[in-house]
Structures are given as structure tokens and as C-alpha cells.
Design a protein around this motif. Structure first.
Motif, mmCIF file in Angstrom:
data_model
loop_
_atom_site.group_PDB
_atom_site.id
_atom_site.type_symbol
_atom_site.label_atom_id
_atom_site.label_comp_id
_atom_site.label_asym_id
_atom_site.label_seq_id
_atom_site.Cartn_x
_atom_site.Cartn_y
_atom_site.Cartn_z
ATOM 1 N N UNK A 159 43.594 31.753 38.729
ATOM 2 C CA UNK A 159 42.484 32.594 38.302
ATOM 3 C C UNK A 159 41.661 32.961 39.529
ATOM 4 N N UNK A 160 41.286 34.234 39.607
ATOM 5 C CA UNK A 160 40.488 34.709 40.727
ATOM 6 C C UNK A 160 39.108 35.061 40.189
ATOM 7 N N UNK A 161 38.080 34.345 40.668
ATOM 8 C CA UNK A 161 36.718 34.637 40.235
ATOM 9 C C UNK A 161 36.072 35.574 41.241
ATOM 10 N N UNK A 162 35.559 36.686 40.763
ATOM 11 C CA UNK A 162 34.914 37.654 41.656
ATOM 12 C C UNK A 162 33.600 38.121 41.040
ATOM 13 N N UNK A 163 32.763 38.682 41.904
ATOM 14 C CA UNK A 163 31.491 39.242 41.458
ATOM 15 C C UNK A 163 31.533 40.749 41.660
ATOM 16 N N UNK A 199 38.394 48.271 35.921
ATOM 17 C CA UNK A 199 38.177 47.700 37.254
ATOM 18 C C UNK A 199 38.939 46.386 37.401
ATOM 19 N N UNK A 200 38.880 45.611 36.347
ATOM 20 C CA UNK A 200 39.564 44.322 36.345
ATOM 21 C C UNK A 200 41.074 44.523 36.498
ATOM 22 N N UNK A 201 41.591 45.512 35.779
ATOM 23 C CA UNK A 201 43.023 45.754 35.828
ATOM 24 C C UNK A 201 43.438 46.232 37.224
ATOM 25 N N UNK A 202 42.588 47.070 37.825
ATOM 26 C CA UNK A 202 42.894 47.552 39.180
ATOM 27 C C UNK A 202 43.059 46.380 40.138
ATOM 28 N N UNK A 203 42.112 45.447 40.065
ATOM 29 C CA UNK A 203 42.171 44.304 40.975
ATOM 30 C C UNK A 203 43.406 43.463 40.669
ATOM 31 N N UNK A 204 43.675 43.246 39.398
ATOM 32 C CA UNK A 204 44.798 42.371 39.073
ATOM 33 C C UNK A 204 46.134 43.039 39.446
ATOM 34 N N UNK A 205 46.228 44.353 39.311
ATOM 35 C CA UNK A 205 47.456 45.054 39.722
ATOM 36 C C UNK A 205 47.662 44.950 41.234
ATOM 37 N N UNK A 239 45.259 36.408 51.643
ATOM 38 C CA UNK A 239 45.912 37.595 51.071
ATOM 39 C C UNK A 239 45.044 38.176 49.965
ATOM 40 N N UNK A 240 44.517 37.285 49.136
ATOM 41 C CA UNK A 240 43.688 37.725 48.023
ATOM 42 C C UNK A 240 42.373 38.283 48.565
ATOM 43 N N UNK A 241 41.865 37.608 49.589
ATOM 44 C CA UNK A 241 40.619 38.057 50.199
ATOM 45 C C UNK A 241 40.743 39.499 50.690
ATOM 46 N N UNK A 242 41.862 39.804 51.341
ATOM 47 C CA UNK A 242 41.979 41.149 51.904
ATOM 48 C C UNK A 242 42.015 42.204 50.793
ATOM 49 N N UNK A 243 42.612 41.866 49.651
ATOM 50 C CA UNK A 243 42.609 42.810 48.532
ATOM 51 C C UNK A 243 41.178 43.030 48.022
ATOM 52 N N UNK A 244 40.426 41.938 47.909
ATOM 53 C CA UNK A 244 39.056 42.041 47.397
ATOM 54 C C UNK A 244 38.183 42.848 48.362
ATOM 55 N N UNK A 267 39.088 45.151 50.287
ATOM 56 C CA UNK A 267 39.447 46.570 50.289
ATOM 57 C C UNK A 267 38.774 47.338 49.160
ATOM 58 N N UNK A 268 38.316 46.638 48.127
ATOM 59 C CA UNK A 268 37.720 47.329 46.983
ATOM 60 C C UNK A 268 36.205 47.214 47.078
ATOM 61 N N UNK A 269 35.548 48.378 47.176
ATOM 62 C CA UNK A 269 34.113 48.335 47.449
ATOM 63 C C UNK A 269 33.307 47.888 46.241
ATOM 64 N N UNK A 270 33.935 47.792 45.080
ATOM 65 C CA UNK A 270 33.202 47.379 43.881
ATOM 66 C C UNK A 270 32.860 45.890 43.886
ATOM 67 N N UNK A 271 33.528 45.113 44.765
ATOM 68 C CA UNK A 271 33.347 43.661 44.687
ATOM 69 C C UNK A 271 32.618 43.088 45.895
ATOM 70 N N UNK A 272 31.882 42.008 45.626
ATOM 71 C CA UNK A 272 31.287 41.233 46.711
ATOM 72 C C UNK A 272 32.421 40.525 47.452
ATOM 73 N N UNK A 273 32.224 40.201 48.717
ATOM 74 C CA UNK A 273 33.307 39.530 49.465
ATOM 75 C C UNK A 273 33.535 38.071 49.041
#
Lengths: 129, 433
Positions: B370-374, B390-396, B341-346, B348-354
Motif C-alpha cells: 500500500x502506498x500512502x500519499x497526500x 487521480x488515484x487510478x493514474x498514480x496506481x497505473x 522507484x515509487x518516489x520518482x513516480x510520486x 513526477x506528479x504535481x498533484x502529490x506532496x513528496x
């Protein structure tokens, strides 16, 4: 005058900034100024160096994420009240500052400014000495 | 105390006979009303008449969560829509929930099962029960609620959310029994201290806990702090909801309500049925369910069964505490979370590495995620405010998908291990000892 500032994304853990400094030293790159801003889990190390392109190349090679940003560098008199004068000019022209830091090479001082609006800042400081 | 000793204290032989009869009827119904099961049985050359005793269950195919998803939303319902009087839903891996439907009789049996659970914990008509599981699509709230009413105790439909109001109700209404997740119970204790109450001013005596894995150490802590006896209740929405199995006053294993839910333990790799005492995946068959009956449903919960008779008088099989899950589902604050579920959110956002990593931990008594992303180098910004946005967008977005908050941690590009195939994306630091 507009100059290129090199920003490096760093995780907040011991020794990370040191690695950057070492890589630059090994490659004979001189750090003219630096500033470190941080949030809870990461920081941004901002540098002025004598060879930006080379610095980007060697840091990227070592896996660091780098960003080049235009900043305004303006010479200030090294005397009381000069910062106030500078800020007054910016305020009068409605230039807001995201961050700024100072550089002093032993002879001349510079203020390095990252304004919200680059063009407005340059225009405002056109006649400032 | 046994609620229905007729069923709960049956001899092994009588129960097996009853299970066999119920299984045969179930298979006959499913064969004629659910194309999915008919097709599976035809592929195996099986007819309903081949299933006569409970031992014959091993001839039947398994059902998985994927089957439920493939037949979304109501493909596995075994009765016409007009017979369904309620649905519940559980969270799914790709945002698609699993829908379960109940006939009127299903709801009656559910209430009966909950009444058996409550009675085995020592709850009776004089008790006041606060149900602090979520009310709504989640089975916890409404399932417990109607069971308490069926038993004849007083139910307070507290649901989740307002801890301060809840404490006031516990105090003023002299609540004797509370049903919630074990971690919420500990949180409640801390809040009781914070709001300046004395534990001795409360009338609590029984706690009913489920929805997330917990340990004997947690039980001890909860019992000492809240001055109660803490009991485990087990269930899952696909099978019914809470009330599939329950502890008794002996607190020595969780009785499965066997006349309605037939348990088996299998090796999750080979699907071979395992003997008593050996740990494997729990498989359940809903012997009496009408709305969405399931044959040999693979729960992915790891446990072992014990058939020795318990000193409470109930002859039903007991299972050990759930030791973990055979897949990667995480239970965080009682909510099912799938890394995908978290993967699909990440993604969807082009700012992050998969690449990403999930760190699950416990701070005080609450689970944390905690979700660690690049951030991709091309989206890296020197402007820290932009990075925080950007961080807030992902967390929302994660919050809206999971309904729980996660802490987002930006790590350096390339620092999350890249690996081929299924990588270890989750680190669970919660200690379950």
C-alpha cells in the motif's frame, strides 16, 4: 441561488468528523447543513456554515485540507411532489447532478445541488420557485 | 544425491587450491579487459601477480550494485560482444535495469549448477518439472529451464500467469517437481482447492523455492499442504541467477557452489570479514564467469556461513536463511522493489506532496503493497470521481514501473511524518518467524 460549500478531506478513521465539529463549535460557527460522502480510504465532509471564511481559516490552521465549491441552493415547497417537480425541471434542461442534499430549517426546505454544469443549472432554475 | 562429486565432495585443501588458481586467472583477465577493475587495482597498487591464493582475495576491492549502474549497460563486460550469447536484466532503482551477459561457457556452467541443485533435491531423469518462474529478462525461468534439460528431466515451461491452466498441467502431466516462489506455491494450493481438485490426484513430490525470503514455518505449511519436500534455492542475476546456492536433502543450510562462487561475510558498515557463524552481508566472487565476472560483489543479503561438513556428503560451505537486506530493497511477490522507484513516480506528479509511506503486508499468502500519499491542498477536489481518477493514474504509473499492483491510500495533508534526511518510509508488517 449560488452559495459556497465547504468541503473537508477526511481520512476514514474514528473521531475525525468529530474534530471538525468541535473546532467549528469552539469558534462559534454554525453548521446549517452537512453531507458526508466516502470512498474506501477517505471521505469528503461537505458543510454549509454561517461564516465560510472563518471556518476555512480555523480548519486550515488545524491542518485540515479544505475546498470551497459553488453549489446551487433552491427553495422547495414542503409538500408532496415538490422534489419531483424540481427534478423534472432539471431533466428537461439536461442538467445532470453530481450530488445533492436537503436542508430544512423548520420553516423552509432547500435543495442543495452540485450540478455538472453550474451555469446551466442556474439558468434552468431561474424561474423556479 | 551429488551430481558432480568430484567438485561437491572435494577436500577443503583441494578446493582452496582450486579457488586460488581460479581467482588468480580471473583477476588477470579482469585487469586486462575491464578498465573499471584495472583502475581500482591501480589505485590500490595491486597487480594480478599479487593474487595467488584464495586468501589473497581480501586485498581486492568490493563491487557494488552502484558500480553496475555506473557502468550501465555493458561497461563491466569482460569479453567482446561477439562472445556474449544471452543477456538477462534485473529491475533497477531508477528504472535503469542491470544488464548481465553470458558467454556460451557461462550458460553451460549455469546449467551445471542448476543440475547440481536439482540432484541435491533428489530430482532425476524420471521427474517432470514445471518451471513457474517468469520466463524472459528475469533469470528465474530460463535459468531453471536449461538446468532441468541438462539434468535430463522433462521440463514444462509454465512461466507465470495462468494458474488454472497450470493446475491442469500439474494434474494431467503428472508433474513431480515444481519451481516457483514460496508464496505462489501457497496460492497454488488455494487455487487447487478452489477448482475442486483433490491433492491426492497429483504426483508432486519436490518443490524448488526461491526469489523471496521465506521461513521454516512457511516450509512446513507448503510441505503439508502440497504433500512435497520443499527446498530453498538461492541466486541473484548479478552473479548468475538461481543456482548459486541450494539446500540438500538434509534441509539444514544452503550450500554455496564454491568452486564457481566464492563467499565471504562482511560487516556491512566496516567491510571487515567476519568469521563462521556471525551474521553479516554476503559477498560473492564469480570465480569462473566470463561474460560479466564480479569481484567481491556485495549482495546486501544478510546471512552467516558454516563450514562444518554436512551429512549429505557435500563439503561445500552452508549459509543460513537470508535474514534480511542491508539496504532498503523490498521483495514483494518475488519482485525487487526499491522505495525510490515509487518516489520518482510520486515526484513526477504535481498533484502529490513528496512525502509518502509504503506499507508491506501479507493478505492470506500474497504480499500486498500500500502506498500512502497526500494530495496537495491546491489539487484537492470536492469531486470524489476526480479524486478516484487521480488515484487510478498514480496506481497505473506505479504498476508500469514496478510490474506489481499497489493499493493507493489518500491520507490527510501533513499526516505523513516529515523528517530530515533519510526517513523511515517503509513499514514491513510481514512476519518472518
Amino acid at each position: 441561488m449560488l452559495i459556497k460549500q465547504l468541503s473537508i478531506f477526511l481520512e476514514n478513521r474514528a473521531g475525525r468528523a468529530n474534530e471538525v465539529a468541535e473546532i467549528l463549535a469552539l469558534n462559534d460557527i454554525d453548521i446549517l447543513a452537512f453531507n458526508l460522502a466516502d470512498r474506501d480510504d477517505f471521505g469528503m465532509l461537505r458543510l454549509l456554515v454561517d461564516d465560510v471564511d472563518k471556518a476555512v481559516a480555523v480548519l486550515s490552521e488545524r491542518g485540515f485540507a479544505t475546498v470551497l465549491t459553488d453549489v446551487v441552493s433552491v427553495q422547495c415547497k414542503n409538500e408532496k411532489g415538490s422534489l419531483a417537480q424540481l427534478m423534472a425541471v432539471l431533466a428537461k434542461n439536461n442538467v445532470s447532478v453530481q450530488y445533492m442534499y436537503a436542508v430544512y430549517d423548520g420553516k423552509v426546505s432547500h435543495a442543495v445541488i452540485r450540478p455538472a454544469d453550474l451555469e446551466a443549472c442556474v439558468l434552468a432554475l431561474k424561474d423556479y420557485v | 544425491m551429488l551430481w558432480n562429486s568430484n567438485k561437491e565432495a572435494m577436500s577443503f585443501e583441494d578446493r582452496k587450491k582450486l579457488q586460488g588458481v581460479r581467482l588468480h586467472k580471473l583477476v588477470e583477465r579482469l585487469y586486462h579487459s575491464v578498465p573499471f577493475y584495472r583502475q581500482k587495482m591501480q589505485e590500490m597498487n595491486l597487480l594480478p601477480s599479487d593474487i595467488q591464493t584464495i586468501e589473497d582475495i581480501q586485498k581486492l576491492p568490493f563491487t557494488t550494485k552502484e558500480d553496475l549502474r555506473d557502468n550501465y549497460p555493458t561497461g563491466l563486460f569482460a569479453v567482446p560482444k561477439s562472445e556474449i550469447v544471452r543477456v538477462h536484466a534485473s529491475s533497477g532503482t531508477t528504472g535503469k535495469p542491470t544488464i548481465v551477459g553470458y558467454t556460451r561457457r557461462d550458460l553451460e556452467i549455469w546449467s551445471e549448477c542448476i543440475a547440481r541443485c536439482l540432484s541435491s533435491f533428489g530430482v532425476n531423469r524420471d521427474d517432470v518439472v514445471s518451471v513457474a518462474y517468469g520466463y524472459g529478462l528475469f533469470t528465474g525461468g530460463l535459468g531453471l529451464h536449461y538446468g532441468v534439460e541438462h539434468l535430463g528431466a522433462m521440463v514444462i515451461p509454465t512461466s507465470t500467469g495462468n494458474t488454472e491452466k497450470h493446475i491442469r498441467l500439474l494434474h494431467d502431466m503428472k508433474v513431480t517437481t515444481i519451481a516457483c516462489t514460496p508464496s505462489y506455491a501457497l496460492h497454488l494450493y488455494e487455487s487447487i482447492q478452489k477448482y475442486g481438485y483433490d491433492m491426492n490426484e497429483f504426483s508432486l513430490r519436490i518443490g524448488i523455492f526461491g526469489g523471496e525470503p521465506w521461513t521454516d514455518n512457511m516450509r512446513k505449511e507448503i510441505e503439508e499442504k502440497l504433500h512435497i519436500k520443499a527446498y530453498n534455492i538461492y541466486g541473484l542475476s548479478e552473479i548468475m541467477g538461481p543456482g548459486v546456492a541450494h539446500e540438500c536433502e538434509c534441509q539444514d543450510g544452503t550450500h554455496i557452489i564454491e568452486d564457481h562462487f566464492f563467499p565471504e561475510i562482511i560487516d556491512p558498515e566496516t567491510c571487515e570479514v567476519l568469521p563462521d557463524g556471525v551474521q553479516g552481508e554476503l559477498v560473492l566472487t564469480t570465480l569462473t564467469k566470463e561474460g560479466i565476472p564480479l569481484i567481491r560483489y556485495r549482495t546486501k543479503d544478510l546471512t552467516a556461513l558454516h563450514h562444518e561438513v554436512c551429512s549429505c556428503g557435500c563439503t561445500e560451505v552452508r549459509m543460513d536463511r537470508i535474514m534480511g537486506r542491508s539496504d532498503d530493497m523490498l521483495i514483494i511477490r518475488g519482485i525487487n522493489v526499491f522505495p525510490s522507484q515509487i518516489e520518482s513516480v510520486i515526484l513526477e506528479m504535481r498533484e502529490f506532496e513528496p512525502q509518502y509511506q509504503l506499507i508491506v503486508d501479507k493478505k492470506g499468502n500474497l504480499d500486498t503493497l500500500a502506498v500512502h500519499v497526500e494530495v496537495k491542498p491546491s489539487f484537492m477536489s470536492d469531486d470524489l470521481n476526480a479524486m478516484m481518477v487521480l488515484k487510478k493514474q498514480l496506481s497505473d504509473r506505479i504498476k508500469s514501473v514496478l510490474s506489481i499492483s499497489a493499493e493507493i491510500v489518500f491520507v490527510e495533508p501533513g499526516s505523513i511524518e516529515r523528517s530530515q534526511g533519510k526517513s523511515c518510509r517503509t513499514i514491513d508488517n510481514r512476519k518472518l518467524i
